[in-house]
Design a protein around this motif. Structure first.
Motif, PDB file in Angstrom:
ATOM      1  N   ARG A 458      10.499  15.135  -3.465  1.00  0.00           N
ATOM      2  CA  ARG A 458      10.718  16.086  -4.736  1.00  0.00           C
ATOM      3  C   ARG A 458       9.586  16.971  -4.619  1.00  0.00           C
ATOM      4  NH1 ARG A 458      15.485  14.173  -7.709  1.00  0.00           N
ATOM      5  NH2 ARG A 458      15.828  12.324  -6.847  1.00  0.00           N
ATOM      6  N   CYS A 459       9.821  18.344  -4.662  1.00  0.00           N
ATOM      7  CA  CYS A 459       8.747  19.103  -4.488  1.00  0.00           C
ATOM      8  C   CYS A 459       9.099  20.732  -5.192  1.00  0.00           C
ATOM      9  CB  CYS A 459       8.583  19.546  -3.020  1.00  0.00           C
ATOM     10  SG  CYS A 459       9.979  19.853  -2.137  1.00  0.00           S
ATOM     11  N   ASN A 460       9.216  20.321  -6.511  1.00  0.00           N
ATOM     12  CA  ASN A 460       9.643  21.760  -7.198  1.00  0.00           C
ATOM     13  C   ASN A 460       8.340  22.293  -7.769  1.00  0.00           C
ATOM     14  OD1 ASN A 460      12.367  21.680  -6.838  1.00  0.00           O
ATOM     15  ND2 ASN A 460      12.687  20.003  -8.262  1.00  0.00           N
ATOM     16  N   GLY A 461       7.229  21.519  -7.859  1.00  0.00           N
ATOM     17  CA  GLY A 461       6.088  22.002  -8.559  1.00  0.00           C
ATOM     18  C   GLY A 461       4.822  21.296  -8.118  1.00  0.00           C
ATOM     19  N   PRO A 462       3.775  21.739  -8.598  1.00  0.00           N
ATOM     20  CA  PRO A 462       2.431  21.193  -7.860  1.00  0.00           C
ATOM     21  C   PRO A 462       2.166  19.914  -8.409  1.00  0.00           C
ATOM     22  CG  PRO A 462       1.933  22.680  -9.542  1.00  0.00           C
ATOM     23  CD  PRO A 462       3.271  22.874  -9.406  1.00  0.00           C
ATOM     24  N   PHE A 463       2.554  19.448  -9.572  1.00  0.00           N
ATOM     25  CA  PHE A 463       2.273  18.023 -10.108  1.00  0.00           C
ATOM     26  C   PHE A 463       3.293  16.843  -9.995  1.00  0.00           C
ATOM     27  CE2 PHE A 463       1.115  21.529 -13.391  1.00  0.00           C
ATOM     28  CZ  PHE A 463      -0.200  21.954 -12.777  1.00  0.00           C
ATOM     29  N   GLN A 464       4.068  17.139  -9.057  1.00  0.00           N
ATOM     30  CA  GLN A 464       5.044  15.920  -8.900  1.00  0.00           C
ATOM     31  C   GLN A 464       4.234  15.137  -7.826  1.00  0.00           C
ATOM     32  OE1 GLN A 464       8.410  18.745  -8.161  1.00  0.00           O
ATOM     33  NE2 GLN A 464       9.442  17.105  -8.660  1.00  0.00           N
ATOM     34  N   GLY A 465       4.378  13.733  -8.010  1.00  0.00           N
ATOM     35  CA  GLY A 465       3.786  12.708  -7.114  1.00  0.00           C
ATOM     36  C   GLY A 465       3.734  11.623  -7.568  1.00  0.00           C
ATOM     37  N   ILE A 466       2.998  10.664  -6.915  1.00  0.00           N
ATOM     38  CA  ILE A 466       3.025   9.200  -7.334  1.00  0.00           C
ATOM     39  C   ILE A 466       1.619   8.652  -6.956  1.00  0.00           C
ATOM     40  CG2 ILE A 466       3.616   6.789  -6.366  1.00  0.00           C
ATOM     41  CD1 ILE A 466       6.294   7.944  -5.292  1.00  0.00           C
ATOM     42  N   MET A 467       1.153   7.841  -7.977  1.00  0.00           N
ATOM     43  CA  MET A 467      -0.374   7.313  -7.711  1.00  0.00           C
ATOM     44  C   MET A 467       0.135   5.792  -7.542  1.00  0.00           C
ATOM     45  SD  MET A 467      -2.720   8.741 -10.564  1.00  0.00           S
ATOM     46  CE  MET A 467      -2.830  10.349 -11.122  1.00  0.00           C
ATOM     47  N   TYR A 468      -0.230   5.216  -6.613  1.00  0.00           N
ATOM     48  CA  TYR A 468      -0.020   3.925  -6.055  1.00  0.00           C
ATOM     49  C   TYR A 468      -1.159   2.936  -6.803  1.00  0.00           C
ATOM     50  CZ  TYR A 468       3.002   5.645  -2.857  1.00  0.00           C
ATOM     51  OH  TYR A 468       4.168   6.367  -2.359  1.00  0.00           O
ATOM     52  N   ASP A 469      -0.960   1.610  -7.469  1.00  0.00           N
ATOM     53  CA  ASP A 469      -1.696   0.675  -7.746  1.00  0.00           C
ATOM     54  C   ASP A 469      -2.234  -0.226  -6.630  1.00  0.00           C
ATOM     55  OD1 ASP A 469      -3.186  -1.140  -9.161  1.00  0.00           O
ATOM     56  OD2 ASP A 469      -1.535  -2.296  -9.529  1.00  0.00           O
ATOM     57  N   TYR A 470      -1.230  -0.715  -6.016  1.00  0.00           N
ATOM     58  CA  TYR A 470      -1.325  -1.685  -4.804  1.00  0.00           C
ATOM     59  C   TYR A 470      -0.241  -1.949  -4.038  1.00  0.00           C
ATOM     60  CZ  TYR A 470      -2.080  -6.719  -3.488  1.00  0.00           C
ATOM     61  OH  TYR A 470      -2.282  -7.819  -2.808  1.00  0.00           O
ATOM     62  N   ILE A 471      -0.268  -2.303  -2.674  1.00  0.00           N
ATOM     63  CA  ILE A 471       0.910  -2.526  -1.796  1.00  0.00           C
ATOM     64  C   ILE A 471       0.502  -3.557  -0.931  1.00  0.00           C
ATOM     65  CG2 ILE A 471       2.102  -1.345  -0.030  1.00  0.00           C
ATOM     66  CD1 ILE A 471       1.063   1.589  -0.955  1.00  0.00           C
ATOM     67  N   ARG A 472       1.610  -4.472  -1.057  1.00  0.00           N
ATOM     68  CA  ARG A 472       1.439  -5.669  -0.080  1.00  0.00           C
ATOM     69  C   ARG A 472       2.727  -5.990   0.492  1.00  0.00           C
ATOM     70  NH1 ARG A 472       0.214 -10.215  -3.990  1.00  0.00           N
ATOM     71  NH2 ARG A 472       2.516 -10.772  -4.211  1.00  0.00           N
ATOM     72  N   LEU A 473       2.511  -6.443   1.900  1.00  0.00           N
ATOM     73  CA  LEU A 473       3.663  -6.951   2.647  1.00  0.00           C
ATOM     74  C   LEU A 473       3.394  -8.542   2.676  1.00  0.00           C
ATOM     75  CD1 LEU A 473       6.048  -6.238   4.343  1.00  0.00           C
ATOM     76  CD2 LEU A 473       4.305  -6.163   6.594  1.00  0.00           C
ATOM     77  N   GLU A 474       4.499  -9.019   2.491  1.00  0.00           N
ATOM     78  CA  GLU A 474       4.685 -10.387   2.586  1.00  0.00           C
ATOM     79  C   GLU A 474       5.587 -10.855   3.668  1.00  0.00           C
ATOM     80  OE1 GLU A 474       6.129 -11.939  -1.186  1.00  0.00           O
ATOM     81  OE2 GLU A 474       4.365 -10.925  -2.594  1.00  0.00           O
ATOM     82  N   GLY A 475       5.024 -12.088   4.364  1.00  0.00           N
ATOM     83  CA  GLY A 475       6.005 -12.598   5.377  1.00  0.00           C
ATOM     84  C   GLY A 475       7.085 -13.644   4.680  1.00  0.00           C
ATOM     85  N   PRO A 476       7.800 -13.896   5.602  1.00  0.00           N
ATOM     86  CA  PRO A 476       9.086 -14.914   4.959  1.00  0.00           C
ATOM     87  C   PRO A 476       8.301 -16.319   4.648  1.00  0.00           C
ATOM     88  CG  PRO A 476       9.872 -13.778   7.249  1.00  0.00           C
ATOM     89  CD  PRO A 476       8.295 -13.450   6.794  1.00  0.00           C
ATOM     90  N   PRO A 477       9.085 -16.838   3.788  1.00  0.00           N
ATOM     91  CA  PRO A 477       8.357 -18.148   3.269  1.00  0.00           C
ATOM     92  C   PRO A 477       7.954 -19.325   4.460  1.00  0.00           C
ATOM     93  CG  PRO A 477      10.176 -17.800   1.964  1.00  0.00           C
ATOM     94  CD  PRO A 477      10.149 -16.697   3.070  1.00  0.00           C
ATOM     95  N   ALA A 478       8.690 -19.267   5.299  1.00  0.00           N
ATOM     96  CA  ALA A 478       8.452 -20.124   6.547  1.00  0.00           C
ATOM     97  C   ALA A 478       6.942 -19.732   7.436  1.00  0.00           C
ATOM     98  CB  ALA A 478       9.658 -20.105   7.674  1.00  0.00           C
ATOM     99  N   PHE A 479       6.510 -18.446   7.056  1.00  0.00           N
ATOM    100  CA  PHE A 479       5.283 -18.134   7.630  1.00  0.00           C
ATOM    101  C   PHE A 479       4.014 -18.821   7.186  1.00  0.00           C
ATOM    102  CE2 PHE A 479       5.314 -14.240  10.399  1.00  0.00           C
ATOM    103  CZ  PHE A 479       6.692 -14.266  11.124  1.00  0.00           C
ATOM    104  N   CYS A 480       4.291 -19.364   6.000  1.00  0.00           N
ATOM    105  CA  CYS A 480       3.096 -19.996   5.331  1.00  0.00           C
ATOM    106  C   CYS A 480       2.851 -21.525   6.126  1.00  0.00           C
ATOM    107  CB  CYS A 480       3.653 -20.431   3.800  1.00  0.00           C
ATOM    108  SG  CYS A 480       2.167 -21.389   2.946  1.00  0.00           S
ATOM    109  N   SER A 481       1.680 -21.426   6.237  1.00  0.00           N
ATOM    110  CA  SER A 481       1.012 -22.692   7.049  1.00  0.00           C
ATOM    111  C   SER A 481       1.321 -23.931   6.569  1.00  0.00           C
ATOM    112  CB  SER A 481      -0.600 -22.338   7.584  1.00  0.00           C
ATOM    113  OG  SER A 481      -0.989 -22.443   6.471  1.00  0.00           O
ATOM    114  N   THR A 482       1.262 -23.992   5.211  1.00  0.00           N
ATOM    115  CA  THR A 482       1.422 -25.192   4.566  1.00  0.00           C
ATOM    116  C   THR A 482       3.051 -25.591   4.207  1.00  0.00           C
ATOM    117  OG1 THR A 482       1.644 -23.997   2.253  1.00  0.00           O
ATOM    118  CG2 THR A 482      -0.653 -24.804   3.070  1.00  0.00           C
TER     119      THR A 482
END
Length: 482
Positions: A458-482
């Protein structure tokens, strides 16, 4: 003008905003002082939004006159009648000299904070009382000590809340109110087998609703506190009525809501015991960017254009309050967009505080596509990975997520059009919090180098955008060592 210990300055005069003394900037509230009555202010930006403040910190603000040495202060002892909860940002003081007692506004939230009533719907709410305080000192004393005295008076007023003097039966006195206490713990088995103390958690009572609904609640009262270092909390002087208990914990994503409605009656002391918050989690953390604290402050915030400086915010922790930072993305990324490499990049230096549009001409902009590059040694082709994207603010924007192929017509995920916070233009570092979870089939990944693409079209004006707080990638549950 004084808003906080580290936000105090000599302000322009009202006439400095008249034609011939200032140059209008991107919106009417912001001007560049070109011929102010005080020459020392020449070349500075004046914009009331640079002095906004979160409700939780907005207790006292006002003005000091140096001759004679007199202070004028607006003190708000309680947030209970303010809309939007403790993180809602509101205006304080600005050129005038103007001092505001803000009860309700759409600033940093947008239309979601608009009061709407159905035909015949009854509504009543008590705003205030607020306290107006004057103080003075003798000549020869430092007039800035009037601020310190105003803070002491503010603490006195907070201790006196709720006031006993209002005659209105709609303003409940202390003996008519109730209290709620308990302890908040966090359970995340991928971090610890034991419960984690909810240290510093924000815990509040607000009208019944969904988890996080307090952010846009504007018709009723809210009561908030912070848990101590051991997770214990106490919410005192709560008006009678029915509430949900809500919470969020710095360091963890998502919102907590106690399922049962809590009824507050006069004189009650409700003991909640141990409350367990299980934040969203489906697998182990493969990588993460940022800090889950509902703010983009930890990311890279550029220096402002030297032509548009507010000297108060030079070498200041609130660097994000400088004017025009939205244009700095184009300056730093004129042709290619941001690329972040997990394991090599540093989010405090390499992740711009907001995904903004690129200016390509006069009033012409284009969307941007950021890349997150990372390696996977082993890929569970039949498993499901989960991408958690916590957003601190969005303004008429859209997040499209693609994996390893940026040219696909249909993204793996899109938020659709989101957000009316306008925090980018108003120098906020957050608006309304949103959390998205994106399922990524393991077959989309390859062993070795992978790329996730974040496109904001989206780009109709200068103030359009997103501020991110936090991003995380999680593996499948089977990836857990426990």
């Amino acid at each position: 003008m004084a808003v906080a210990d580290n936000r105090q300055r000599k302000m322009p005069l009202p006439d400095d905003r008249l034609t011939g003394r200032c140059q209008p900037l991107a919106y009417p509230e912001a001007v560049l002082l070109i011929n102010p009555m005080d020459p020392e202010l020449t070349g500075e930006v004046d914009d009331k939004y640079q002095y906004s403040c979160e409700n939780k910190d907005l207790r006292v603000h006002g003005w000091i006159s140096f001759d004679p040495p007199v202070g004028f202060w607006q003190i708000t002892p309680s947030d209970e009648f303010r809309s939007g909860g403790p993180l809602k940002q509101n205006l304080t003081s600005h050129v005038g000299p103007t001092t505001l007692a803000m009860f309700h506004s759409g600033h940093y939230a947008g239309k979601y904070m608009t009061l709407e009533f159905q035909p015949g719907e009854p509504w009543k709410m008590v705003f205030g009382p607020v306290f107006i305080y004057f103080n003075s000192s003798t000549k020869g004393d430092d007039p800035l000590w009037l601020w310190e005295d105003a803070k002491i008076q503010m603490m006195n007023e907070v201790q006196s809340w709720p006031y006993s003097f209002p005659a209105s039966e709609d303003f409940q006195k202390a003996e008519q109110r109730g209290n709620v206490s308990g302890r908040l713990l966090v359970q995340d088995r991928y971090i610890s087998d034991d419960c984690i103390i909810g240290s510093g958690a924000f815990v509040g009572l607000a009208p019944p609703g969904n988890a996080g609904s307090w952010q846009t609640e504007c018709k009723n009262y809210q009561f908030w506190t912070r848990a101590d270092e051991n997770g214990f909390f106490s919410i005192n002087n709560v008006r009678t009525g029915e509430y949900n208990l809500y919470a969020w914990v710095p360091g963890f994503i998502g919102d907590y809501r106690y399922e049962a409605v809590i009824t507050i009656s006069s004189g009650c002391n409700v003991e909640m015991g141990n409350l367990i918050y299980e934040p969203p989690r489906d697998g182990p953390t493969l990588w993460e960017i940022g800090i889950p604290d509902r703010s983009a402050a930890e990311f890279y915030i550029p220096d402002p254009d030297p032509k548009y400086i507010n000297r108060l915010f030079v070498n200041h922790p609130d660097k994000f309050r400088q004017y025009g930072l939205w244009d700095r993305y184009t300056d730093l990324y004129p042709d290619e967009d941001l690329v972040y490499t997990v394991g090599f990049s540093d989010y405090s230096k390499d992740w711009f505080f907001a995904q903004l549009v690129r200016k390509i001409g006069e009033n012409t902009y284009q969307g941007t596509t950021w890349q997150i590059k990372f390696k996977l040694e082993n890929v569970d082709q039949s498993g499901t990975y989960r991408l958690r994207v916590a957003i601190a603010s969005a303004t008429l924007s859209e997040l499209q997520v693609r994996v390893n192929d940026p040219t696909t017509n249909r993204p793996l995920f899109t938020t659709g059009l989101i957000g009316r916070d306008n925090a980018i233009a108003r120098h906020g570092i957050h608006g309304l919090y949103m959390l998205y979870s994106v399922d990524i089939p393991g077959a989309r990944f390859v062993e070795g180098e992978n790329t996730i693409f974040f496109k904001q079209p989206r780009c109709n004006g200068p103030f359009q955008g997103i501020m991110y707080d936090y991003i995380r990638l999680e593996g499948p549950p089977a990836f857990c060592s426990t």
